[in-house]
Scaffold this motif. Sequence first.
Motif, PDB file in Angstrom:
ATOM      1  N   TYR A 266       5.096   4.876   2.448  1.00 37.47           N
ATOM      2  CA  TYR A 266       5.366   6.093   3.209  1.00 37.47           C
ATOM      3  C   TYR A 266       6.139   5.766   4.483  1.00 37.47           C
ATOM      4  O   TYR A 266       7.121   6.433   4.827  1.00 37.47           O
ATOM      5  CB  TYR A 266       4.052   6.787   3.548  1.00 37.47           C
TER       6      TYR A 266
ATOM      7  N   CYS B 187       0.041  10.274   4.616  1.00 35.70           N
ATOM      8  CA  CYS B 187       0.908   9.181   4.160  1.00 35.70           C
ATOM      9  C   CYS B 187       1.015   9.126   2.642  1.00 35.70           C
ATOM     10  O   CYS B 187       1.079   8.052   2.035  1.00 35.70           O
ATOM     11  CB  CYS B 187       0.428   7.828   4.703  1.00 35.70           C
ATOM     12  N   SER B 188       1.041  10.282   2.003  1.00 34.47           N
ATOM     13  CA  SER B 188       1.212  10.327   0.558  1.00 34.47           C
ATOM     14  C   SER B 188       2.675  10.073   0.202  1.00 34.47           C
ATOM     15  O   SER B 188       3.568  10.300   1.006  1.00 34.47           O
ATOM     16  CB  SER B 188       0.778  11.690   0.018  1.00 34.47           C
TER      17      SER B 188
ATOM     18  N   LYS C 235       8.559   8.626   6.210  1.00 30.57           N
ATOM     19  CA  LYS C 235       8.151   9.006   7.559  1.00 30.57           C
ATOM     20  C   LYS C 235       9.330   9.596   8.336  1.00 30.57           C
ATOM     21  O   LYS C 235      10.406   9.031   8.379  1.00 30.57           O
ATOM     22  CB  LYS C 235       7.598   7.788   8.303  1.00 30.57           C
TER      23      LYS C 235
ATOM     24  N   THR D 262       0.821  -1.201   0.000  1.00 32.87           N
ATOM     25  CA  THR D 262       0.000   0.000   0.000  1.00 32.87           C
ATOM     26  C   THR D 262       0.863   1.261   0.000  1.00 32.87           C
ATOM     27  O   THR D 262       2.031   1.247   0.381  1.00 32.87           O
ATOM     28  CB  THR D 262      -0.923   0.046   1.228  1.00 32.87           C
ATOM     29  N   ARG D 263       0.251   2.356  -0.369  1.00 34.75           N
ATOM     30  CA  ARG D 263       0.944   3.644  -0.365  1.00 34.75           C
ATOM     31  C   ARG D 263       1.347   4.024   1.057  1.00 34.75           C
ATOM     32  O   ARG D 263       2.344   4.697   1.272  1.00 34.75           O
ATOM     33  CB  ARG D 263       0.055   4.711  -1.000  1.00 34.75           C
ATOM     34  N   TYR D 264       0.575   3.557   2.042  1.00 34.57           N
ATOM     35  CA  TYR D 264       0.890   3.865   3.428  1.00 34.57           C
ATOM     36  C   TYR D 264       2.117   3.095   3.906  1.00 34.57           C
ATOM     37  O   TYR D 264       2.924   3.600   4.684  1.00 34.57           O
ATOM     38  CB  TYR D 264      -0.327   3.574   4.306  1.00 34.57           C
TER      39      TYR D 264
END
Length: 402
Positions: free
Chosen positions: A229, A246-247, A234, A224-226
Amino acid sequence: MRKISLHSYKSKSNPYLCTPFITLQNYDMNLITTRNLCAHSALLFFVIFFTFPVHAQTTPIGQSLLKEAKEKIEQADPQHRFLRFSFITDTHRGGKTALVRHQEGNIRLFSQLSNDGTVDFAAHGGDWFNAYDCKLENALRYINEEKSLFNIHAVPFYTTKGNHDCNGKALLPAKPEEIDWIHDRYCVYDTLNGWQGYQPITKEKWDGVKTLHTYIPDLAQQITRYQHYAIHLKGLDIVTNGEDLCSNYFYKDFDKYKIRFVSLCYYDSDTLELKGIHPKQAEWLRTEALNLSLKPQASDWRILFMIHSMPTSKTDTLNRILTNFNEKHPGVLIGCVHGHTHVDELNEESGFPIIGVSAGFCIDKDLGTKDEFCFSVFTIDTDKRLIRETRIGRGEDRLFKY
């Protein structure tokens, strides 16, 4: 009686890191004599000198290439007046497909240059790992293993997400035996007949596919994109989209040089549409990333882009946004650097230089040669409106106007 035992520990996260440890075990300090004190001192010196955390040494060829490149960079910009950044892309860790090659030596050299004061930041252009069709836990392991090889601590290290990194789309014509894991259910899209729903994939069916179908693994296996991130962005001092938590896109302003560095994500979706920018990213790009009006001396500011693959179609949303902006504000867009194609490229159809850089892995025959290495240092000469690319290894130096 207590003894001193000395041993080294090899870090699991960084196989090139070896740290000495000293363990005290019931040592009676009254028993220390001049003789054994000297012996222990000598042993301690040996451990500190030979096991202090260091990178594995790069080859003489790599060191020679690095020395030559740094001399050219310093000669062109002796006072470090201009923004410089190191750029590597498409290192493709893990997997069992034909793209898996050697890249550790190149990464060590890249990390060495990025840490020695030559550049203001380091960047990776995406495709960290090399498996489209693997179990989710393996895909995450490949990316983390790849990132652990980099030991960049002196400057910020920025990344973007590549098409391989989403673990979401199968390359054709791949062979089943070259794929890490075959899913039980695939989404099938026929370019002639449209969406065909979920179907099981067999070896016979796979072999019969040429270019009419695209197979997309079950979304449960997609990174996932999260997750991206959390792995790459982060905690960094960057500006992301407050409306899109979380882009995988952001910008960083370098006030000293009056340059905004924008990292875009062309694979920023958790849906079946794996290619293209998310609508929230498009709006953020239009209204925030491309907006320099609040900067002091705004007319002197310029914008530099990084992305994994840059669309050239005039109908693509991203291309249209940047092309329209460049037409209204000529000279503000410095250019865009990208990877993806594994070759050096230049496209200027959109009115600014779109610069492709060759892949950061090498094949067997190139080991021990200049072509084992491939990354670049870009210097943005805002006086002469030039982009200087100094190549380390495979390829040549290049010069672009903006």
